[in-house]
Design an enzyme around this catalytic site. Structure first.
Site, PDB file in Angstrom:
ATOM      1  N   TYR A 189      -3.005   4.539   5.708  1.00 13.31           N
ATOM      2  CA  TYR A 189      -2.176   3.314   5.976  1.00 13.31           C
ATOM      3  C   TYR A 189      -1.046   3.347   5.181  1.00 13.31           C
ATOM      4  O   TYR A 189      -0.044   3.168   5.769  1.00 13.31           O
ATOM      5  CB  TYR A 189      -3.304   2.234   5.413  1.00 13.31           C
ATOM      6  N   CYS A 234       0.787  -1.213  -0.083  1.00 15.38           N
ATOM      7  CA  CYS A 234       0.021   0.044   0.078  1.00 15.38           C
ATOM      8  C   CYS A 234       0.905   1.230   0.089  1.00 15.38           C
ATOM      9  O   CYS A 234       0.290   2.322  -0.103  1.00 15.38           O
ATOM     10  CB  CYS A 234      -1.065  -0.025   1.274  1.00 15.38           C
TER      11      CYS A 234
END
Ligand code: NAD
Length: 349
Positions: free
Chosen positions: A164, A135
């Site tokens: 995140y 991510c």
């Protein structure tokens, strides 16, 4: 990527009674990592998690278990005392459904690595591992399900997953600078989706493989074979089996060529979510009637791990076929599901 300016001094091999600290050990990957080191014969392992002990997914025998919140500086000092190696895997995380709706919580994990890396440094730890994520990659490169696999340099120019992903990217930078400025050997792996036994399988934080297995098991149990899939099912991902993940963490952390150098740790077997459902159908021998929720969280359109770098450096890559790992995971989740139904206490992982 910044060139190493420091001379890498060889350190003594890890002794079996050297203290290994693992945070997030009440969770999936770090719990399995504690078990892995225990099986390798290490006798001095300190496992740490903020959850109460009865909620930990795995209890590894004769490991020191501490229930402490490692976003708190004082706790990190206590946790790192005497550590030779520190593996920091604690983070507030979950599947797409969780990270898209809990960006503040995800960002607040910055406190964990910030305090842990400093405490490890002050304690004189020789090696420090940080679990980053795919991510952290530039989301603009992931708009097509037929995505080209992501290589390490694709994180910059930065446009990480909001919340995140940015937390992971900044924490990576902390780790890199603790080597460049202060000389602590740090190691950073960018995990691509990890799955397997003892992972989260219900409750909202579970990832796609566990969610699909549970939905099928539920369908069989309730004799209702409808399944709702998030997105159009054509989004693609790769999934790494847990045994490959823990082995990869060990190999990466003990390779001096990888100091302060983020590296992919993931499978390169790309599948669509529809293919994942096909595989679960094959394992269970049942067919599902699929419907698609186009408004549900689904993350980027496609993501895969380019393993050129890891193969070059380690002569190894995660290679457990999805069919094999998924069959083992399905069986484990079915066991958990039926144990819970019978009134037995199980974690959601
Ligand atoms: P998990 O949720 O099963 O485990 C994380 C554990 O960290 C939990 O048990 C949680 O209680 C603990 N924790 C959270 N905040 C804490 C704090 N302040 N102090 C102490 N403990 C705390 O997650 P996982 O799948 O095992 O992930 C482990 C690491 O790998 C995380 O850093 C995650 O971001 C990273 N990662 C995982 C995946 C994946 O597919 N599972 C993919 C990419 C990155």
């Amino acid at each position: 990527m910044q060139a190493h300016k420091r001379i890498v001094e060889k350190d003594a091999p890890l002794k079996k009674d050297d203290l290994i600290v693992i945070t997030g050990a009440g969770g999936f990957i770090a719990g399995n990592l504690a078990l892995y080191f225990k099986k390798k014969g290490f006798t001095n392992i300190r496992a740490v998690d903020k959850k109460p002990l009865y909620e930990w997914y795995l209890h590894v025998p004769s490991v020191q278990n501490l229930c402490l919140d490692v976003s708190v500086e004082e706790n990190c000092k206590r946790v790192c005392e005497g550590a030779v190696e520190v593996y920091n895997l604690a983070a507030d995380m979950g599947g797409m459904g969780f990270i898209e709706k809990n960006r503040v919580e995800c960002l607040r994990s910055i406190l964990i690595n910030t305090n842990m890396v400093e405490a490890a440094y002050r304690a004189g730890a020789r090696r420090y591992f940080f679990s980053s994520s795919a991510c952290a990659y530039n989301t603009l490169l992931q708009k097509d399900p037929k995505v080209r696999a992501l290589k390490e340099s694709d994180a910059y120019p930065a446009m990480a997953e909001r919340g995140y992903g940015w937390e992971k990217l900044i924490s990576e930078m902390f780790c890199e600078e603790y080597w460049h400025e202060r000389g602590m050997k740090t190691f950073i792996a960018r995990f691509h989706n990890v799955y397997g036994p003892h992972g989260t399988w219900d409750g909202g934080r579970e990832k796609a493989p566990a969610a699909m297995c549970r939905k099928m098991i539920e369908a069989i149990d309730k004799n209702d074979f409808r399944i709702n899939i998030w997105g159009n099912g054509e989004q693609t991902r790769s999934f790494m089996y847990i045994d490959d993940c823990v082995k990869g963490i060990d190999l990466i952390t003990h390779c001096d060529e990888l100091i302060a150098t983020p590296i992919n740790l993931g499978s390169s077997e790309l599948v669509s979510i529809n293919t994942l459902v096909d595989k679960v159908e094959k394992i269970s021998g049942k067919k599902l009637k699929r419907s698609y929720d186009l408004d549900a969280p689904q993350g980027v359109a496609g993501r895969n791990s380019d393993n050129t770098f890891i193969k070059k450096i380690l002569k190894w890559e995660p290679s457990t076929p999805l069919d094999k790992g998924l069959a083992i995971t399905y069986k484990w989740i079915a066991g958990q599901y039926h144990a819970r139904k019978a009134g037995k206490r199980v974690g959601i992982g």
